[in-house]
Write a protein that holds these residues in place. Sequence first.
Motif, mmCIF file in Angstrom:
data_model
loop_
_atom_site.group_PDB
_atom_site.id
_atom_site.type_symbol
_atom_site.label_atom_id
_atom_site.label_comp_id
_atom_site.label_asym_id
_atom_site.label_seq_id
_atom_site.Cartn_x
_atom_site.Cartn_y
_atom_site.Cartn_z
ATOM 1 N N UNK A 142 0.738 -1.275 -0.071
ATOM 2 C CA UNK A 142 0.017 -0.079 0.032
ATOM 3 C C UNK A 142 0.986 1.192 -0.155
ATOM 4 N N UNK A 143 0.817 1.971 -1.007
ATOM 5 C CA UNK A 143 1.827 3.360 -1.070
ATOM 6 C C UNK A 143 0.750 4.593 -1.055
ATOM 7 N N UNK A 144 1.456 5.642 -1.071
ATOM 8 C CA UNK A 144 0.668 6.861 -0.954
ATOM 9 C C UNK A 144 1.592 8.010 -0.056
ATOM 10 N N UNK A 145 0.989 9.223 -0.456
ATOM 11 C CA UNK A 145 1.727 10.254 0.241
ATOM 12 C C UNK A 145 1.384 10.407 1.724
ATOM 13 N N UNK A 146 2.067 11.025 2.492
ATOM 14 C CA UNK A 146 1.589 11.182 4.047
ATOM 15 C C UNK A 146 0.191 11.380 4.217
ATOM 16 N N UNK A 147 -0.437 11.090 5.313
ATOM 17 C CA UNK A 147 -1.790 11.538 5.436
ATOM 18 C C UNK A 147 -2.895 10.718 4.492
ATOM 19 N N UNK A 148 -2.554 9.894 3.844
ATOM 20 C CA UNK A 148 -3.441 9.212 2.744
ATOM 21 C C UNK A 148 -4.403 8.150 3.458
ATOM 22 N N UNK A 149 -4.033 7.870 4.541
ATOM 23 C CA UNK A 149 -4.677 6.682 5.418
ATOM 24 C C UNK A 149 -4.259 5.411 5.260
ATOM 25 N N UNK A 150 -3.048 5.274 4.524
ATOM 26 C CA UNK A 150 -2.521 3.934 4.696
ATOM 27 C C UNK A 150 -2.629 2.998 5.748
ATOM 28 N N UNK A 151 -2.020 3.556 6.860
ATOM 29 C CA UNK A 151 -2.019 2.950 8.042
ATOM 30 C C UNK A 151 -3.183 2.648 8.775
ATOM 31 N N UNK A 152 -4.289 3.717 8.744
ATOM 32 C CA UNK A 152 -5.458 3.601 9.307
ATOM 33 C C UNK A 152 -5.981 2.453 8.494
ATOM 34 N N UNK A 153 -6.268 2.254 7.083
ATOM 35 C CA UNK A 153 -6.678 1.133 6.447
ATOM 36 C C UNK A 153 -6.134 -0.073 7.105
ATOM 37 N N UNK A 154 -4.617 -0.291 7.174
ATOM 38 C CA UNK A 154 -4.025 -1.327 7.514
ATOM 39 C C UNK A 154 -4.509 -1.884 9.080
ATOM 40 N N UNK A 155 -4.733 -0.833 10.029
ATOM 41 C CA UNK A 155 -5.038 -0.956 11.236
ATOM 42 C C UNK A 155 -6.581 -1.742 11.368
ATOM 43 N N UNK A 156 -7.463 -0.967 10.439
ATOM 44 C CA UNK A 156 -8.787 -1.547 10.470
ATOM 45 C C UNK A 156 -8.926 -2.785 9.928
ATOM 46 N N UNK A 157 -7.775 -3.355 8.852
ATOM 47 C CA UNK A 157 -8.153 -4.781 8.537
ATOM 48 C C UNK A 157 -7.319 -5.517 9.630
ATOM 49 N N UNK A 158 -6.514 -5.069 10.263
ATOM 50 C CA UNK A 158 -5.914 -5.992 11.314
ATOM 51 C C UNK A 158 -6.975 -5.684 12.750
ATOM 52 N N UNK B 232 1.439 -6.618 -6.106
ATOM 53 C CA UNK B 232 0.354 -5.959 -6.486
ATOM 54 C C UNK B 232 0.639 -4.668 -5.550
ATOM 55 N N UNK B 233 -0.104 -3.560 -6.160
ATOM 56 C CA UNK B 233 0.155 -2.489 -5.364
ATOM 57 C C UNK B 233 -1.311 -1.664 -5.330
ATOM 58 N N UNK B 234 -1.502 -1.194 -4.161
ATOM 59 C CA UNK B 234 -2.625 -0.028 -3.869
ATOM 60 C C UNK B 234 -2.214 1.197 -3.631
ATOM 61 N N UNK B 235 -2.611 2.041 -4.345
ATOM 62 C CA UNK B 235 -2.170 3.501 -4.148
ATOM 63 C C UNK B 235 -3.167 4.278 -3.601
ATOM 64 N N UNK B 236 -3.033 4.988 -2.447
ATOM 65 C CA UNK B 236 -4.016 5.770 -1.807
ATOM 66 C C UNK B 236 -3.641 7.389 -1.800
ATOM 67 N N UNK B 237 -4.649 8.056 -1.810
ATOM 68 C CA UNK B 237 -4.399 9.550 -1.900
ATOM 69 C C UNK B 237 -5.556 10.205 -0.964
ATOM 70 N N UNK B 238 -5.304 11.011 0.018
ATOM 71 C CA UNK B 238 -6.432 11.711 0.418
ATOM 72 C C UNK B 238 -7.641 10.772 0.915
ATOM 73 N N UNK B 239 -7.438 9.626 1.537
ATOM 74 C CA UNK B 239 -8.271 8.796 2.229
ATOM 75 C C UNK B 239 -8.989 7.886 0.903
ATOM 76 N N UNK B 240 -8.613 7.927 -0.159
ATOM 77 C CA UNK B 240 -9.457 7.099 -1.268
ATOM 78 C C UNK B 240 -8.336 6.471 -2.037
ATOM 79 N N UNK B 241 -8.969 5.092 -2.578
ATOM 80 C CA UNK B 241 -7.992 4.422 -3.434
ATOM 81 C C UNK B 241 -7.815 4.894 -4.614
ATOM 82 N N UNK B 242 -6.753 5.376 -5.053
ATOM 83 C CA UNK B 242 -6.826 6.050 -6.512
ATOM 84 C C UNK B 242 -6.239 5.112 -7.650
#
Lengths: 252, 322
Positions: free
Chosen positions: A32-48, A205-215
Amino acid sequence: MIVIDKIKKCYDDTVILDNITTTIPRGGITSIIGPNGAGKSTLLSIIGRLLKADTGTINVSGLDVVTTKSDILAKQLSILRQENQFNSRLTVEELVGFGRYPYTRGRLTAQDDEKISQSLSFLNLLELRHRYLDELSGGQRQRAYVAMVLCQDTDYVLLDEPLNNLDMKHAVAMMKQLRLAADDLGKTIILVIHDINFASTYSDYILAMKKGALCYQGGPKEIMRADVLQDIFDTPVRIREIDGQLIAMYFR
Amino acid sequence: MKSFNLFISILVLTGLSVTSLFIGVSDVTLSSILSDAEMRYIFIVSRVPRTIALLLAGSALSVAGLIMQILTQNRFIEPSIAGTTQSAGLGLLLVMILAPATVSIFVKMIFASLFALLGTALFMLILRKIILKSALIVPIVGIMLGSVISAITVFLAMYFDLLQSLWAWIYGGDFSGILQGRYELLWLVGLLTLFSYWVADNFTVASMGREFAINVGLNHRKVMTMGLSVIALTTGIVIVVVGLLPFVGLIIPNLISLKMGDNIRKTIPYVCLSGAGLVLLCDMIGRVIIRPYEIPASTILGVIGAIIFLYLLIKQAGYAKH
């Protein structure tokens, strides 16, 4: 397979995750990639299941992460967060041994000892096994945490910035081991990762996130394109192919 | 090596216990027990119960302190700092006010434990609201909460003219009144300590923090409930039977953690042995220092405990931060 369905998360008025829906395939490494504050860690924490989503559901091989009992989930999925500090003085071996907790409730058998030794050698920690965690360098500690999560022996392994604190040599070694865990042990590994070139060279496989959305999402070939990366990171990027690998040049 | 350490510790504690049986005002010796019926009576009714009470209270309070340090993830906390002991005292006072003087020690214990539980739960609740938890904030919050509860207790005690009996009950920390028939409740704290040993691995996982605990599927709420119950019951029972014993729950877990780490199942036996040994030693010093009078064990413990605590603070300034 991890099915993410309409996940939403807000803090006060700020939208952190906005209606994320996607599927993470089984097997291999997904970054999961993306700029700071994109919500990557939050998404991972919710999955976990470390955080609760406001709305939406997540299924990990058919188990809903919110309603499934935590101890059952602990045999399917393991997660390591980015900041890990606790003031317990445990040795590396004791820490890794607690990866077996979902199976043993703490009472280790000879079989568990075998697993512990495997994990330790997998991350090259055998020499440090009797050292206390607070006597280790940041990188050594990071490897110990990953060893613990691998010792949990779950099909799905979620790691938030596993290359944190690691120097060049150990970062490469870590990625190689994760690749090995995916290829030889059949694990599904999901990483939040900052270094775009590590993501390119090691992920399936790569998921790219930006501003809380999957882009964007797709294989490295689809994501490692100048226009795509520029859109994600909002900074000029050139792509070079070196020895068959796509490398992003964005330094100057 | 490890079993050797355990063997030596048990040997030392046994030595202390045997010595404790023969220290006191009356000249109880091995031969006088055999020949003199009165000495035999003193031995059975006073010396043996007193020694057992010391061992049980010392080990249980150390374990209660250890568990509290785990649940709060803070090294500078123990029941007497977190408002637990003060709440138990309030419960005890309310029994004195509301119930007739003849009420059984068992009822007193129930009330003291119940209030200890409520007070500790309140403390944990306040901690959860505090975002910035530095190593020192946690004990400061505990001390403040404890002071407020103490103030209420003292006010009520003055109002109902019970200050003196309250002082005798709570701040006694004195084993000289331990007699056969008046200490047996303490066996319960022994059971609680065994129980803590049985579930020790849960506490170790809990000590690694919420996220690690969830990851390996630990039921955090269950462990919290177990831990709080052990702390509250132990504090309630010890305060009803013996009174306040300061520092033991604070320094013993810290000393053991320094030497042997925090794998709780591995360390609990040593925490028990050292806690029992320390309280036993303090009581024995109190018995001989101004013979034929006695200084309460809690007073000696306060002096020795404060010195050891200072040593821990100065020597290991960096250690508590980890």
